[in-house]
Design a protein around this motif. Structure first.
Motif, mmCIF file in Angstrom:
data_model
loop_
_atom_site.group_PDB
_atom_site.id
_atom_site.type_symbol
_atom_site.label_atom_id
_atom_site.label_comp_id
_atom_site.label_asym_id
_atom_site.label_seq_id
_atom_site.Cartn_x
_atom_site.Cartn_y
_atom_site.Cartn_z
ATOM 1 N N THR A 244 0.840 -1.209 0.000
ATOM 2 C CA THR A 244 0.000 0.000 0.000
ATOM 3 C C THR A 244 0.870 1.251 0.000
ATOM 4 O OG1 THR A 244 -1.763 -1.151 1.188
ATOM 5 C CG2 THR A 244 -1.774 1.258 1.283
ATOM 6 N N GLU A 245 1.916 1.252 0.802
ATOM 7 C CA GLU A 245 2.790 2.416 0.890
ATOM 8 C C GLU A 245 3.591 2.604 -0.389
ATOM 9 O OE1 GLU A 245 4.561 5.819 2.205
ATOM 10 O OE2 GLU A 245 2.768 4.772 2.933
ATOM 11 N N ALA A 246 4.058 1.521 -0.985
ATOM 12 C CA ALA A 246 4.832 1.633 -2.221
ATOM 13 C C ALA A 246 3.984 2.217 -3.343
ATOM 14 C CB ALA A 246 5.370 0.263 -2.623
ATOM 15 N N VAL A 247 2.728 1.816 -3.425
ATOM 16 C CA VAL A 247 1.825 2.372 -4.443
ATOM 17 C C VAL A 247 1.544 3.840 -4.144
ATOM 18 C CG1 VAL A 247 -0.500 2.251 -5.415
ATOM 19 C CG2 VAL A 247 0.795 0.140 -5.002
ATOM 20 N N ARG A 248 1.339 4.152 -2.870
ATOM 21 C CA ARG A 248 0.996 5.530 -2.489
ATOM 22 C C ARG A 248 2.136 6.501 -2.802
ATOM 23 N NH1 ARG A 248 -0.468 4.795 2.621
ATOM 24 N NH2 ARG A 248 -2.680 4.814 2.114
ATOM 25 N N ARG A 249 3.360 6.114 -2.511
ATOM 26 C CA ARG A 249 4.455 7.077 -2.634
ATOM 27 C C ARG A 249 5.022 7.178 -4.053
ATOM 28 N NH1 ARG A 249 7.579 2.925 0.198
ATOM 29 N NH2 ARG A 249 9.032 1.959 -1.283
ATOM 30 N N SER A 250 4.644 6.278 -4.937
ATOM 31 C CA SER A 250 5.203 6.320 -6.287
ATOM 32 C C SER A 250 4.769 7.591 -7.010
ATOM 33 C CB SER A 250 4.757 5.104 -7.091
ATOM 34 O OG SER A 250 5.249 5.200 -8.416
ATOM 35 N N LEU A 273 -4.996 -1.240 -3.440
ATOM 36 C CA LEU A 273 -5.685 -0.311 -4.342
ATOM 37 C C LEU A 273 -6.858 0.366 -3.637
ATOM 38 C CD1 LEU A 273 -5.630 -2.374 -7.657
ATOM 39 C CD2 LEU A 273 -4.297 -0.325 -7.132
ATOM 40 N N ARG A 274 -7.623 -0.407 -2.875
ATOM 41 C CA ARG A 274 -8.733 0.199 -2.126
ATOM 42 C C ARG A 274 -8.214 1.243 -1.144
ATOM 43 N NH1 ARG A 274 -10.584 -5.223 -2.105
ATOM 44 N NH2 ARG A 274 -9.759 -5.540 -0.004
ATOM 45 N N ALA A 275 -7.114 0.926 -0.479
ATOM 46 C CA ALA A 275 -6.556 1.865 0.499
ATOM 47 C C ALA A 275 -6.070 3.143 -0.162
ATOM 48 C CB ALA A 275 -5.401 1.192 1.250
ATOM 49 N N ASN A 276 -5.715 3.074 -1.419
ATOM 50 C CA ASN A 276 -5.254 4.259 -2.151
ATOM 51 C C ASN A 276 -6.352 4.935 -2.959
ATOM 52 O OD1 ASN A 276 -2.167 4.777 -2.026
ATOM 53 N ND2 ASN A 276 -2.318 2.540 -2.110
ATOM 54 N N GLY A 277 -7.599 4.514 -2.781
ATOM 55 C CA GLY A 277 -8.727 5.143 -3.461
ATOM 56 C C GLY A 277 -8.749 4.903 -4.953
ATOM 57 N N ALA A 278 -8.205 3.781 -5.398
ATOM 58 C CA ALA A 278 -8.109 3.506 -6.833
ATOM 59 C C ALA A 278 -9.451 3.070 -7.405
ATOM 60 C CB ALA A 278 -7.068 2.426 -7.084
ATOM 61 N N GLU A 279 -9.610 3.315 -8.695
ATOM 62 C CA GLU A 279 -10.770 2.831 -9.433
ATOM 63 C C GLU A 279 -10.311 1.710 -10.354
ATOM 64 O OE1 GLU A 279 -13.922 4.256 -12.926
ATOM 65 O OE2 GLU A 279 -12.390 5.641 -12.165
ATOM 66 N N LEU A 280 -10.902 0.538 -10.213
ATOM 67 C CA LEU A 280 -10.557 -0.593 -11.066
ATOM 68 C C LEU A 280 -11.203 -0.416 -12.437
ATOM 69 C CD1 LEU A 280 -10.811 -3.629 -8.630
ATOM 70 C CD2 LEU A 280 -8.809 -2.971 -9.960
ATOM 71 N N ALA A 297 -7.015 3.095 -11.980
ATOM 72 C CA ALA A 297 -6.704 4.526 -11.987
ATOM 73 C C ALA A 297 -6.483 4.971 -10.549
ATOM 74 C CB ALA A 297 -7.842 5.314 -12.616
ATOM 75 N N LEU A 298 -5.341 5.614 -10.310
ATOM 76 C CA LEU A 298 -5.006 6.116 -8.970
ATOM 77 C C LEU A 298 -5.282 7.611 -8.926
ATOM 78 C CD1 LEU A 298 -1.620 4.220 -8.653
ATOM 79 C CD2 LEU A 298 -3.680 3.745 -7.314
ATOM 80 N N PRO A 299 -6.007 8.093 -7.918
ATOM 81 C CA PRO A 299 -6.361 9.516 -7.888
ATOM 82 C C PRO A 299 -5.137 10.382 -7.626
ATOM 83 C CG PRO A 299 -6.998 8.454 -5.840
ATOM 84 C CD PRO A 299 -6.529 7.358 -6.754
ATOM 85 N N GLY A 300 -5.186 11.606 -8.133
ATOM 86 C CA GLY A 300 -4.138 12.565 -7.832
ATOM 87 C C GLY A 300 -4.305 13.121 -6.429
ATOM 88 N N THR A 301 -3.204 13.562 -5.873
ATOM 89 C CA THR A 301 -3.238 14.171 -4.541
ATOM 90 C C THR A 301 -2.408 15.444 -4.574
ATOM 91 O OG1 THR A 301 -1.365 12.800 -3.862
ATOM 92 C CG2 THR A 301 -3.568 11.995 -3.310
ATOM 93 N N GLY A 302 -3.042 16.580 -4.230
ATOM 94 C CA GLY A 302 -2.327 17.855 -4.246
ATOM 95 C C GLY A 302 -1.810 18.148 -5.649
ATOM 96 N N PRO A 303 -0.516 18.500 -5.759
ATOM 97 C CA PRO A 303 0.021 18.820 -7.077
ATOM 98 C C PRO A 303 0.287 17.578 -7.931
ATOM 99 C CG PRO A 303 1.754 18.969 -5.425
ATOM 100 C CD PRO A 303 0.465 18.701 -4.688
ATOM 101 N N ARG A 304 0.216 16.402 -7.326
ATOM 102 C CA ARG A 304 0.521 15.182 -8.070
ATOM 103 C C ARG A 304 -0.682 14.773 -8.907
ATOM 104 N NH1 ARG A 304 2.422 9.697 -5.101
ATOM 105 N NH2 ARG A 304 0.305 9.878 -4.246
ATOM 106 N N ALA A 306 -3.203 12.440 -11.455
ATOM 107 C CA ALA A 306 -3.678 11.063 -11.404
ATOM 108 C C ALA A 306 -2.690 10.147 -12.121
ATOM 109 C CB ALA A 306 -5.057 10.974 -12.039
ATOM 110 N N ARG A 307 -2.626 8.908 -11.649
ATOM 111 C CA ARG A 307 -1.707 7.921 -12.223
ATOM 112 C C ARG A 307 -2.485 6.645 -12.524
ATOM 113 N NH1 ARG A 307 1.273 6.631 -7.433
ATOM 114 N NH2 ARG A 307 -0.645 7.344 -6.432
ATOM 115 N N HIS A 308 -1.797 5.666 -13.074
ATOM 116 C CA HIS A 308 -2.415 4.378 -13.352
ATOM 117 C C HIS A 308 -1.518 3.256 -12.863
ATOM 118 C CE1 HIS A 308 -4.860 6.918 -15.944
ATOM 119 N NE2 HIS A 308 -5.758 5.945 -15.928
ATOM 120 N N LEU A 309 -2.138 2.142 -12.571
ATOM 121 C CA LEU A 309 -1.403 0.948 -12.143
ATOM 122 C C LEU A 309 -1.811 -0.218 -13.029
ATOM 123 C CD1 LEU A 309 -0.525 -0.342 -8.663
ATOM 124 C CD2 LEU A 309 -1.799 -1.867 -10.194
ATOM 125 N N VAL A 310 -0.814 -0.906 -13.547
ATOM 126 C CA VAL A 310 -1.033 -2.136 -14.305
ATOM 127 C C VAL A 310 -0.555 -3.295 -13.443
ATOM 128 C CG1 VAL A 310 -0.426 -3.462 -16.360
ATOM 129 C CG2 VAL A 310 -0.756 -0.986 -16.535
#
Length: 412
Positions: A244-250, A273-280, A297-304, A306-310
């Motif tokens: 969860t942390e590795a996905v969050r900080r990327s 993914l659920r912990a990071n608010g991702a949409e499957l 799809a990973l939501p954006g946070t602040g200036p970061r 949105a990202r995606h995870l495969v």
């Protein structure tokens, strides 16, 4: 998680229940349509290598920019024989006009003087030092108007669109010839690779329940060949919190994970993914091998942004199936690339399929079509190592002589 190695799996993951698997075509279309090309940047040519042009490359000059000689020989004015002028025409100079009935030695690539009507090749001409004249050798072709002249603008005219493509060394050469000092290209998407699995070794022989990591060496060069800039490659333990942390900080545009995509005892990717608010967007595909593949799809946070995870399955061939199904169209669209394939090819032998799902099979292409390769199980790499394409087989497979869809494998 599903292991990724070439030996028999040490543990198996149960498939996800209650989630409909999308078709292979739907999975690829979803990945492609999930993103838009990254913003364009103007780079020095050397830095633009491997990027996709953000707009068609247009000529800033005629090519050639003036009439030039295509051969070493003589520039001639009118029909021969010709009076030899006491000068040599070399590349990089602007010569004085050539008088009617005259000739002057000329080097390949040199600018033709005004008044020149043709170039007589060196092997086709002979000089007479006594008279200072040039004539055509016996039985040699003459110098009809336009012979061996590279006419100004023959390759392109100023403003002509030349191409829109990935910047290769040849494109760099064309861009330079066409007058470009900088190129406007799409940024290469960044990728962080997270390799999951406590059982994985990075050196030595397998043993005591541990196996070698095959995907760690395989994926980065293939991701690069698909247009990505791999900015990180990390091992992550089989536990929910570190994943969860590795996905969050990327901070990468795309996070690529290996394994943990199904519902086994240590498959924590869905929880992360659920912990990071991702949409499957894709949660399993009707494709073998590789059905537990996923896209989120990973939501954006602040200036970061949105990202995606495969999420790639852990078995090697299954992971490659996920790579070409989800990562390739996603990365291609982000980088503004035109996809390579799929194509159609004749089956040189029968290609067995899955009863209900699309099946991806390593094949080798030859003059008589594509041939299946042995050792094509989900955990195997031996067949893949000899393959240059994956055949995309409909349920039931294909008979010998039938045309099938094939995907080229990354070559980088």
């Amino acid at each position: 998680m599903t292991p990724h190695h070439t030996a028999a799996p040490a543990r198996r993951s149960a498939p996800r229940a209650g989630r409909p698997a999308v078709t292979w075509e739907q999975a690829r279309a979803t990945a492609r349509d999930a993103v838009q090309p990254l913003p364009a940047a103007t780079l020095e040519p050397a830095d633009a290598l491997g990027h996709a042009l953000a707009a068609p490359l247009a000529a800033r000059t005629d090519l050639p920019p003036f009439d030039t000689s295509a051969m070493d020989g003589w520039a001639v004015a009118g029909p021969g024989p010709w009076r030899l002028e006491d000068r040599t025409l070399l590349a990089g100079t602007r010569p004085a006009p050539l008088r009617p009935g005259a000739a002057a030695p000329i080097a390949t690539g040199a600018r033709l003087p005004a008044g020149a009507t043709a170039v007589l090749r060196r092997e086709h001409g002979a000089t007479d030092p006594a008279t200072g004249t040039l004539h055509v050798r016996s039985a040699a072709p003459g110098a009809a108007p336009g012979t061996d002249i590279r006419v100004q603008g023959h390759e392109c005219r100023t403003g002509d669109p030349l191409l829109g493509a990935t910047v290769t060394p040849a494109v760099l050469g064309l861009a330079a010839a066409a007058g470009h000092d900088r190129l406007t290209v799409h940024r290469r998407p960044t990728v962080e690779l997270l390799v999951l699995g406590d059982e994985l070794l990075t050196s030595g022989l397998p043993g005591d329940g541990r196996v070698r990591d095959a995907l760690g060496p395989l994926l980065p060069p293939w991701l690069h060949a698909l247009g990505a800039e791999v900015t990180g490659h990390h091992r992550v333990p089989d536990a929910a919190a570190p994943l969860t942390e590795a996905v969050r900080r990327s901070s990468a545009d795309v996070v690529v994970t290996t394994g943990s995509t199904a519902a086994g005892p240590v498959d924590f990717l869905h929880r992360a993914l659920r912990a990071n608010g991702a949409e499957l967007l894709v949660d399993s595909g009707a494709v073998r091998p590789g059905h537990p593949m996923l896209l989120a799809a990973l939501p954006g946070t602040g200036p970061r942004p949105a990202r995606h995870l495969v999420g790639l399955p852990g078995n090697p061939l299954a992971a490659v199936a996920g790579l070409v199904t989800l990562a390739a169209p996603l990365l291609g669209r982000l980088g503004g690339r035109t996809p390579d394939g799929p194509h159609r090819a004749r089956a040189a032998a029968a290609l067995p399929g899955h009863p209900a799902d699309t099946r991806l099979v390593p094949v080798r292409r030859a003059e008589n079509g594509v041939t299946p390769l042995p050792y094509d199980g989900p955990a195997m790499l031996r067949g893949l190592a000899r393959a240059d394409h994956l055949a995309v087989l409909p349920p039931g497979g294909a008979t010998e002589g039938e045309y099938v869809t094939v995907l080229p494998l990354p070559t980088g």
